[in-house]
Design a protein around this motif. Structure first.
Motif, short mmCIF file in Angstrom:
data_model
loop_
_atom_site.label_atom_id
_atom_site.label_comp_id
_atom_site.label_asym_id
_atom_site.label_seq_id
_atom_site.Cartn_x
_atom_site.Cartn_y
_atom_site.Cartn_z
N VAL A 151 0.77 -0.85 -0.10
CA VAL A 151 -0.17 -0.03 -0.13
C VAL A 151 1.36 1.01 0.24
O VAL A 151 0.27 2.09 -0.75
CB VAL A 151 -0.55 -0.32 1.31
N LEU A 152 1.83 1.50 1.04
CA LEU A 152 3.00 2.67 1.76
C LEU A 152 3.25 2.71 -0.93
O LEU A 152 3.65 3.87 -0.75
CB LEU A 152 4.01 2.87 2.20
N LYS A 153 3.68 1.48 -1.16
CA LYS A 153 4.59 1.14 -2.01
C LYS A 153 3.98 1.87 -3.50
O LYS A 153 4.29 2.67 -3.88
CB LYS A 153 5.15 0.32 -2.38
N GLY A 154 2.92 1.62 -3.97
CA GLY A 154 1.84 1.87 -4.14
C GLY A 154 1.22 3.31 -4.37
O GLY A 154 2.07 4.55 -5.31
N ALA A 155 0.93 4.24 -3.16
CA ALA A 155 0.82 5.08 -3.03
C ALA A 155 2.61 6.35 -3.72
O ALA A 155 2.11 7.36 -3.39
CB ALA A 155 0.44 5.72 -0.87
N ILE A 156 3.19 5.44 -2.67
CA ILE A 156 4.76 6.58 -3.16
C ILE A 156 4.62 6.56 -4.62
O ILE A 156 5.03 7.46 -5.27
CB ILE A 156 5.64 5.55 -2.64
N LYS A 157 4.42 5.05 -5.53
CA LYS A 157 4.81 5.53 -7.39
C LYS A 157 3.17 6.40 -7.50
O LYS A 157 4.05 6.86 -8.46
CB LYS A 157 4.81 4.80 -7.33
N GLY A 158 2.70 6.13 -7.15
CA GLY A 158 1.39 7.57 -7.50
C GLY A 158 1.54 8.67 -7.17
O GLY A 158 1.95 9.46 -8.12
#
Length: 290
Positions: free
Chosen positions: A16-23
């Protein structure tokens, strides 16, 4: 070094955190590219002075319009999708209302698949409405005439997208069967990963082009009466914040870029028509252009 490695491991484990950073990084890239397209239309002297100062205000306006267009598109997209579903239900009901058991089974099958079709109607409606609102509300282009360079870029991207499907070594039908085969998960993931690079590049190019269109729209706006402690005049506001303003002052012979911040005012005039050399050495002055 060990702390850095441990942080990367925890980041990779937290999807979730990884996806948020990428977004967040993707949105930042789009905003910066959009701002670069806007600055492309400005003289370098103005860019060097005002670019950093106006970036937060410009980014906030851009994100606001994106959010506004998306929220409005969701509302009207829902209404249009329901209208499409009503028409679909009415047509399918009239087709399968009378007949034998086979037609009843077809109607039931279509009824079970209606939720997926309703979602497709909704997504298409939202995408079309968002694009239309963004063009009308934010950029409002005068015409849709495409330059030769733009057409060339579109053709190159289209050819690149086709070649990424392995059509040179496989038949087109085989490629489609592999994509829709539920057992070929690895093939689909590799195909999606290769296309994501193209999709991101297209979004960045469109964001840059939208920045140039945004400048052209503001350049066509009517003048407003602007008054501050150090600047008074009829201006076309390009961008402003609580401390500074960047605008165009228009007259019969000149259009002047005006930057005002604090107690400083910078004016950069340009002639509207091609001018003859006016300096003593017989060379054109840097403030003259067509």
């Amino acid at each position: 070094m060990e702390v850095f490695k441990l942080g990367l491991e925890r980041l990779n484990s937290n999807k979730v955190l990884k996806g948020a950073i990428k977004g967040g990084l993707a949105l930042l890239s789009i905003v910066v590219t959009h701002y670069a397209g806007f600055l492309y239309k400005l003289p370098s002297a103005i860019v060097s002075v005002a670019a950093v100062e106006f970036f937060p205000a410009f980014s906030a306006i851009f994100i606001f319009y994106l959010t506004f267009c998306y929220a409005t598109a969701r509302v009207f997209g829902f209404l249009f999708s329901q209208l499409a579903v009503v028409g679909y239900i009415f047509v399918s009901g009239m087709v399968y209302r009378y007949g034998r058991y086979v037609r009843v089974k077809k109607y039931l099958k279509a009824y079970k698949a209606r939720s997926e079709e309703e979602n497709n109607f909704y997504l298409i409606s939202v995408a079309a409405m968002f694009l239309g609102l963004f063009l009308i509300v934010y950029v409002r282009p005068v015409s849709f005439e495409l330059s030769g360079f733009f057409v060339f870029c579109v053709v190159i991207i289209f050819i690149s997208a086709i070649l990424k499907t392995d059509v040179l070594v496989l038949r087109f039908g085989s490629v489609l069967r592999r994509l829709f085969n539920e057992r070929r998960l690895k093939y689909r993931r590799e195909m999606i990963a290769s296309y994501m690079f193209v999709v991101v590049g297209i979004f960045l190019a469109l964001s840059y082009y939208a920045g140039t269109l945004r400048f052209e729209r503001l350049e066509r706006e009517k003048t407003v009466e602007y008054t501050s402690d150090n600047l008074v005049g009829d201006l076309k506001i390009l961008i402003s914040n609580k401390d500074a303003v960047l605008a165009i002052e228009d007259s019969e012979e000149f259009f002047t870029y005006v930057y005002a911040s604090g107690s400083a005012v910078i004016r950069l005039p340009y002639k509207k028509q091609k001018a003859e050399p006016v300096d003593e050495d017989g060379e054109n002055t840097p403030d003259q252009l067509e």
